[in-house]
Design a protein around this motif. Structure first.
Motif, PDB file in Angstrom:
ATOM      1  N   LEU A 227     -36.628   9.519  24.340  1.00  0.00           N
ATOM      2  CA  LEU A 227     -37.154   9.756  22.993  1.00  0.00           C
ATOM      3  C   LEU A 227     -36.515   8.877  21.928  1.00  0.00           C
ATOM      4  CD1 LEU A 227     -37.652  13.634  22.945  1.00  0.00           C
ATOM      5  CD2 LEU A 227     -39.353  11.841  23.321  1.00  0.00           C
ATOM      6  N   HIS A 228     -35.280   8.444  22.126  1.00  0.00           N
ATOM      7  CA  HIS A 228     -34.654   7.631  21.073  1.00  0.00           C
ATOM      8  C   HIS A 228     -35.248   6.224  20.994  1.00  0.00           C
ATOM      9  CE1 HIS A 228     -31.787   6.853  24.532  1.00  0.00           C
ATOM     10  NE2 HIS A 228     -32.113   5.622  24.188  1.00  0.00           N
ATOM     11  N   TYR A 229     -36.136   5.877  21.903  1.00  0.00           N
ATOM     12  CA  TYR A 229     -36.824   4.583  21.829  1.00  0.00           C
ATOM     13  C   TYR A 229     -38.104   4.656  20.999  1.00  0.00           C
ATOM     14  CZ  TYR A 229     -33.660   2.814  25.377  1.00  0.00           C
ATOM     15  OH  TYR A 229     -32.541   2.421  26.051  1.00  0.00           O
ATOM     16  N   PHE A 230     -38.399   5.812  20.428  1.00  0.00           N
ATOM     17  CA  PHE A 230     -39.630   5.982  19.663  1.00  0.00           C
ATOM     18  C   PHE A 230     -39.323   6.408  18.236  1.00  0.00           C
ATOM     19  CE2 PHE A 230     -40.945   6.472  24.038  1.00  0.00           C
ATOM     20  CZ  PHE A 230     -42.135   5.759  24.090  1.00  0.00           C
ATOM     21  N   ASP A 231     -40.113   5.889  17.303  1.00  0.00           N
ATOM     22  CA  ASP A 231     -39.971   6.317  15.910  1.00  0.00           C
ATOM     23  C   ASP A 231     -40.404   7.763  15.714  1.00  0.00           C
ATOM     24  OD1 ASP A 231     -39.250   4.044  13.858  1.00  0.00           O
ATOM     25  OD2 ASP A 231     -40.434   3.106  15.418  1.00  0.00           O
ATOM     26  N   ASP A 232     -41.348   8.224  16.513  1.00  0.00           N
ATOM     27  CA  ASP A 232     -41.912   9.562  16.325  1.00  0.00           C
ATOM     28  C   ASP A 232     -41.796  10.384  17.601  1.00  0.00           C
ATOM     29  OD1 ASP A 232     -43.603   7.900  17.656  1.00  0.00           O
ATOM     30  OD2 ASP A 232     -45.409   8.464  16.551  1.00  0.00           O
ATOM     31  N   PRO A 233     -40.594  10.892  17.927  1.00  0.00           N
ATOM     32  CA  PRO A 233     -40.407  11.693  19.131  1.00  0.00           C
ATOM     33  C   PRO A 233     -41.308  12.921  19.194  1.00  0.00           C
ATOM     34  CG  PRO A 233     -38.282  11.036  18.232  1.00  0.00           C
ATOM     35  CD  PRO A 233     -39.323  10.668  17.219  1.00  0.00           C
ATOM     36  N   GLY A 234     -41.642  13.495  18.028  1.00  0.00           N
ATOM     37  CA  GLY A 234     -42.524  14.663  18.024  1.00  0.00           C
ATOM     38  C   GLY A 234     -43.879  14.356  18.620  1.00  0.00           C
ATOM     39  N   ARG A 235     -44.385  13.179  18.338  1.00  0.00           N
ATOM     40  CA  ARG A 235     -45.669  12.761  18.907  1.00  0.00           C
ATOM     41  C   ARG A 235     -45.558  12.617  20.420  1.00  0.00           C
ATOM     42  NH1 ARG A 235     -47.746   7.367  19.266  1.00  0.00           N
ATOM     43  NH2 ARG A 235     -49.994   7.325  19.590  1.00  0.00           N
ATOM     44  N   MET A 236     -44.430  12.105  20.900  1.00  0.00           N
ATOM     45  CA  MET A 236     -44.223  11.966  22.340  1.00  0.00           C
ATOM     46  C   MET A 236     -44.152  13.335  23.021  1.00  0.00           C
ATOM     47  SD  MET A 236     -44.246   8.747  22.748  1.00  0.00           S
ATOM     48  CE  MET A 236     -45.329   8.675  21.314  1.00  0.00           C
ATOM     49  N   LEU A 237     -43.500  14.292  22.364  1.00  0.00           N
ATOM     50  CA  LEU A 237     -43.415  15.642  22.930  1.00  0.00           C
ATOM     51  C   LEU A 237     -44.797  16.278  23.029  1.00  0.00           C
ATOM     52  CD1 LEU A 237     -40.293  17.511  21.503  1.00  0.00           C
ATOM     53  CD2 LEU A 237     -40.615  16.464  23.729  1.00  0.00           C
ATOM     54  N   ALA A 238     -45.590  16.125  21.972  1.00  0.00           N
ATOM     55  CA  ALA A 238     -46.940  16.701  21.979  1.00  0.00           C
ATOM     56  C   ALA A 238     -47.782  16.071  23.085  1.00  0.00           C
ATOM     57  CB  ALA A 238     -47.592  16.502  20.617  1.00  0.00           C
ATOM     58  N   GLU A 239     -47.613  14.770  23.300  1.00  0.00           N
ATOM     59  CA  GLU A 239     -48.348  14.087  24.363  1.00  0.00           C
ATOM     60  C   GLU A 239     -47.890  14.586  25.728  1.00  0.00           C
ATOM     61  OE1 GLU A 239     -51.233  11.329  25.752  1.00  0.00           O
ATOM     62  OE2 GLU A 239     -50.812  12.121  23.747  1.00  0.00           O
ATOM     63  N   ALA A 240     -46.578  14.709  25.909  1.00  0.00           N
ATOM     64  CA  ALA A 240     -46.038  15.183  27.188  1.00  0.00           C
ATOM     65  C   ALA A 240     -46.445  16.626  27.463  1.00  0.00           C
ATOM     66  CB  ALA A 240     -44.516  15.059  27.175  1.00  0.00           C
ATOM     67  N   ARG A 241     -46.575  17.409  26.412  1.00  0.00           N
ATOM     68  CA  ARG A 241     -46.949  18.823  26.556  1.00  0.00           C
ATOM     69  C   ARG A 241     -48.287  18.977  27.267  1.00  0.00           C
ATOM     70  NH1 ARG A 241     -48.223  23.298  27.357  1.00  0.00           N
ATOM     71  NH2 ARG A 241     -48.008  25.157  26.052  1.00  0.00           N
ATOM     72  N   ARG A 242     -49.171  18.011  27.125  1.00  0.00           N
ATOM     73  CA  ARG A 242     -50.496  18.083  27.736  1.00  0.00           C
ATOM     74  C   ARG A 242     -50.432  18.090  29.259  1.00  0.00           C
ATOM     75  NH1 ARG A 242     -53.209  13.052  26.116  1.00  0.00           N
ATOM     76  NH2 ARG A 242     -55.107  13.985  26.936  1.00  0.00           N
TER      77      ARG A 242
END
Length: 315
Positions: A227-242
């Motif tokens: 996650l520290h490689y992304f500006d928007d970790p929240g967006r990555m979490l929401a994507e992974a949640r799928r």
């Protein structure tokens, strides 16, 4: 309910074209001031003034990280409610909004390209680099403990890198899938898995920012130092949640907040660690909750503290 004067203040803060555009952009994930100046094609002082007005009104939040600062929508309270209400009434197909979305996508693509270039350069020595600043053995043991001796049907490792977590956790799943956007990293991962005789896991090329839901449903989704490689970790979490099946869990390993700026300038880090407050907000936005946290303090004054978060359904 909000006081009249406070509501007027929030509406005044949002009642300007650029500030509404900023709210809409931040609804898609956190951004640095630098990102926003590129997307809006406006000067840094001008964008900073707009952001300060929005933050003072409680519509957005500011997160200082070393020499940079990131902004995101407020997660709680009346400011969050007002911001979401306003964004919901914007025409997503409007010309200006579509232009902002296109520039936002271009900025993110550039950032991911830089990260991919870095990973290609360090693929062969990646595991060695990680041991220089992470207590790997203790963290890996804790991840194993979090699985409580279970053997799950499917484990998905996002940003699998050299496949280390697929290797460590191989006794814990019947089928494992590692996703990474770096062909060089995947070559190393496949080599490691083959050498270890792990035939029930595979490494695939893919963009973890735009996941194919058909990869799942997964019992466990792993995000190890990703996650520290992304500006928007929240967006990555929401994507992974799928990818999670009902009742599934997400395990996240990453750094606690720090001020080692060289990791950003020399090692492609976008975020200087993730705080407990940030993780709770991102998890909530993805329909998850933080079920457990473990910290692994640095062994010296210049080292990094590593955190293990265990996320589960809010229900």
């Amino acid at each position: 309910m909000v006081e009249l004067a406070d509501l007027v203040n929030k509406l005044k803060a949002a009642g300007e074209g650029t500030r509404l555009r900023l709210l809409a952009l931040l609804a898609d994930g956190d951004h640095s001031v630098k990102d926003l100046t590129e997307i809006l094609e406006q000067s840094q002082p001008r964008v900073s003034r707009h952001l300060k007005l929005l933050a003072d009104a409680g519509l957005i939040q500011r997160y200082a990280e070393g020499a940079w600062a990131y902004y995101g929508l407020a997660q709680h309270g009346e400011g969050a409610a007002v911001a979401r209400w306003l964004i919901g009434r914007l025409d997503a197909q409007g010309v200006e909004r579509q232009r902002d979305i296109a520039r936002q996508s271009a900025v993110r693509s550039t950032q991911q390209a830089k990260a991919s270039e870095y990973f290609a350069q360090v693929a062969d020595s990646w595991d060695l680099l990680r041991t220089l600043h992470v207590p790997e053995q203790a963290v890996e043991a804790a991840v194993m403990e979090a699985l409580e001796g279970r053997v799950v049907d499917l484990l998905v490792d996002l940003g699998t890198g050299t496949g280390r977590m697929l290797e460590v956790l191989s006794p814990c799943y019947r089928r494992g899938v590692g996703i990474d956007s770096s062909r060089e990293m995947l070559a190393v991962a496949r080599s490691h898995l083959a050498s270890a005789g792990i035939i029930h896991a595979q490494a695939r090329l893919g963009d973890i920012a735009e996941l194919d839901p058909a990869i799942g449903p997964a019992d466990i989704v792993m995000l190890h130092q990703v996650l520290h490689y992304f500006d928007d970790p929240g967006r990555m979490l929401a994507e992974a949640r799928r990818l999670l099946k009902p009742g599934g869990e997400m395990l996240i390993v990453d750094f606690a907040p720090h001020d080692l700026e060289f990791l950003r300038t020399e090692h492609a880090h976008r975020r200087l660690g993730l705080s407990q407050q940030q993780m709770s907000g991102w998890a909530e936005g993805a329909g998850l909750r933080v079920a457990a946290i473990r910290e692994f303090p640095a062994t010296d004054d210049n080292g990094l503290t590593v955190c293990l978060w265990r996320l589960s359904d809010r229900t």
